[in-house]
Scaffold this active site. Structure first.
Site, PDB file in Angstrom:
ATOM      1  N   TYR A 138      -3.739  -2.847 -10.240  1.00 52.40           N
ATOM      2  CA  TYR A 138      -3.604  -2.608  -8.791  1.00 52.40           C
ATOM      3  C   TYR A 138      -2.696  -3.664  -8.147  1.00 52.40           C
ATOM      4  O   TYR A 138      -1.796  -3.329  -7.367  1.00 52.40           O
ATOM      5  CB  TYR A 138      -4.993  -2.606  -8.140  1.00 52.40           C
ATOM      6  CG  TYR A 138      -4.944  -2.591  -6.630  1.00 52.40           C
ATOM      7  CD1 TYR A 138      -4.735  -1.405  -5.932  1.00 52.40           C
ATOM      8  CD2 TYR A 138      -5.096  -3.772  -5.898  1.00 52.40           C
ATOM      9  CE1 TYR A 138      -4.672  -1.400  -4.545  1.00 52.40           C
ATOM     10  CE2 TYR A 138      -5.031  -3.776  -4.514  1.00 52.40           C
ATOM     11  CZ  TYR A 138      -4.821  -2.590  -3.840  1.00 52.40           C
ATOM     12  OH  TYR A 138      -4.743  -2.588  -2.468  1.00 52.40           O
ATOM     13  N   SER A 170       0.787  -1.239   0.000  1.00 55.58           N
ATOM     14  CA  SER A 170       0.000   0.000   0.000  1.00 55.58           C
ATOM     15  C   SER A 170       0.815   1.283   0.000  1.00 55.58           C
ATOM     16  O   SER A 170       0.242   2.362  -0.121  1.00 55.58           O
ATOM     17  CB  SER A 170      -0.962   0.015   1.189  1.00 55.58           C
ATOM     18  OG  SER A 170      -2.022  -0.864   0.935  1.00 55.58           O
ATOM     19  N   TYR A 186      -4.533   3.709   8.360  1.00 49.92           N
ATOM     20  CA  TYR A 186      -5.864   3.076   8.407  1.00 49.92           C
ATOM     21  C   TYR A 186      -6.603   3.395   9.701  1.00 49.92           C
ATOM     22  O   TYR A 186      -6.557   4.514  10.182  1.00 49.92           O
ATOM     23  CB  TYR A 186      -5.735   1.556   8.217  1.00 49.92           C
ATOM     24  CG  TYR A 186      -4.884   1.183   7.045  1.00 49.92           C
ATOM     25  CD1 TYR A 186      -5.224   1.606   5.767  1.00 49.92           C
ATOM     26  CD2 TYR A 186      -3.738   0.431   7.206  1.00 49.92           C
ATOM     27  CE1 TYR A 186      -4.453   1.266   4.689  1.00 49.92           C
ATOM     28  CE2 TYR A 186      -2.955   0.078   6.131  1.00 49.92           C
ATOM     29  CZ  TYR A 186      -3.315   0.506   4.866  1.00 49.92           C
ATOM     30  OH  TYR A 186      -2.548   0.177   3.814  1.00 49.92           O
TER      31      TYR A 186
HETATM   32  N1  GLN Z   1      -2.230  -5.434  -1.751  1.00 49.08           N
HETATM   33  C1  GLN Z   1      -2.839  -5.294  -0.462  1.00 49.08           C
HETATM   34  C2  GLN Z   1      -4.339  -5.436  -0.572  1.00 49.08           C
HETATM   35  O1  GLN Z   1      -4.893  -5.073  -1.570  1.00 49.08           O
HETATM   36  C3  GLN Z   1      -2.472  -3.962   0.078  1.00 49.08           C
HETATM   37  C4  GLN Z   1      -3.019  -3.735   1.460  1.00 49.08           C
HETATM   38  C5  GLN Z   1      -2.073  -3.003   2.341  1.00 49.08           C
HETATM   39  O2  GLN Z   1      -0.877  -2.933   2.099  1.00 49.08           O
HETATM   40  N2  GLN Z   1      -2.583  -2.525   3.431  1.00 49.08           N
HETATM   41  O3  GLN Z   1      -4.985  -5.880   0.334  1.00 49.08           O
END
Ligand code: GLN
Length: 328
Positions: free
Chosen positions: A213, A88, A264
């Protein structure tokens, strides 16, 4: 209680005086070594993300931290040159590219409020009628990818090019094993994408958005690479070559969004402990910005239940406690 030698304390305090220009990568190096020593007991704590099997193969006791000053001094400790899966962290960079192109208009498709549920939760998205809370949770990042696809035709390729350029590393690549591992189990992200498509907030085919993505999340970078690439966030939007990616006002707003949403549903706790705009990824990386001073990237794969690196948050906490370099 973190104890530092008086001489280092004096130098750190000198750094804290606005306008005073003392720069030394030796001092930065010393600070990072102190941080590393302070948080050593928590390295290896936490768990690995089982929902992306390829990410669970990393040694949880890994740790690296890098600092890049706005003027380009680089320091690092531990495995700071070892590539890890950015996951992310990519959301910040991809959104910056869209913001650079769209300006304020993109905020009509994605908000800038904190999220109170997990980063891949569908609850807020349904309640908010397909408008993600912010660009730093999965739904927001899918809108970002969708927009970058519309703008460029190759969202992930565009992002990779940008990152290579900014960190001066032409060898950055997507880890294909991680990308496939993520795409194979991307049921939640598919649900988010379909829900947004149903609300009219996704313009490209869901499968295409998900593929780009997953690949952007699977880019492998070192702490050094990430800290270098994020430097424009500490430089009011100015890139490594002196050109501008973002107006200073947009950079301020993006940093503010990172502060309230980058960690988050734990963003409040991290703001309380660290006091910096920051963004985490389930690969165990966190990128943090000290505006007008430096960027940091810390990596340690053990995660807390919110998906944030345990040792990474501890290291940033120790860093701002030691230096006083938070935004507060
Ligand atoms: N690739 C992860 C997902 O889509 C990224 C989530 C993250 O790093 N918090 O869940």
């Amino acid at each position: 209680m973190l104890r530092i030698p008086l001489v280092l304390e004096l130098i750190v305090n000198a750094f804290a005086v606005p306008g005073l220009q003392i720069s030394s990568s030796v001092v930065y190096q010393d600070i990072l070594e102190k941080v590393h020593a302070e948080i050593a007991p928590v390295i290896g704590k936490g768990s690995l993300p089982g929902y992306i099997p390829a990410l669970a193969e990393v040694d949880p006791a890994s740790f690296g931290i890098a600092l890049v000053s706005v003027t380009g001094e680089v320091a690092g400790v531990g495995e700071w040159l070892r590539p890890f899966s950015v996951q992310s962290l990519s959301k910040v960079f991809a959104f910056s590219l869209v913001l650079a192109s769209d300006g304020a208009a993109i905020w009509h498709r994605v908000g800038h409020e904190p999220s109170v549920h997990r980063f891949d939760s569908v609850i807020d998205l349904e309640l908010d009628r397909g408008i993600p809370r912010n660009p730093l949770v999965n739904a927001g990042a899918l809108v970002t990818v969708d927009r970058l696809l519309s703008l460029t035709g190759d969202a992930q390729g565009e992002l990779l090019e940008f990152l290579r350029e900014e960190c001066g590393n032409p060898y950055l690549e997507v880890d294909e094993v991680v990308a496939k591992s993520e795409l194979d189990g991307a049921h939640r992200n598919a649900a988010l994408a379909h829900l947004m498509a149903e609300f009219g907030n996704l313009h490209n085919p869901v499968a295409e958005v998900l593929a780009h993505y997953s690949r952007q999340c699977a880019i492998a970078m070192s702490c050094r690479d990430v800290a270098l690439a994020a430097r424009f966030l500490a430089r009011r939007g100015v890139l490594a070559d002196g050109t501008r990616l973002l107006p200073a006002g947009d950079t301020k707003r993006l940093n503010a969004t990172m502060l309230v949403a980058g960690m988050y549903d734990r963003a409040g706790e991290v703001a309380y402990r660290v006091g910096l705009p920051a963004k985490s990824g389930v690969g165990g990386g966190i990128v943090a910005v000290v505006p007008n001073r430096c960027t940091l990237c810390v990596w340690s794969p053990g995660l807390d239940e919110h998906g944030n690196s345990v040792a990474g948050v501890a290291a940033l906490d120790a860093f701002t406690t030691l230096t006083g370099w938070s935004v507060f």
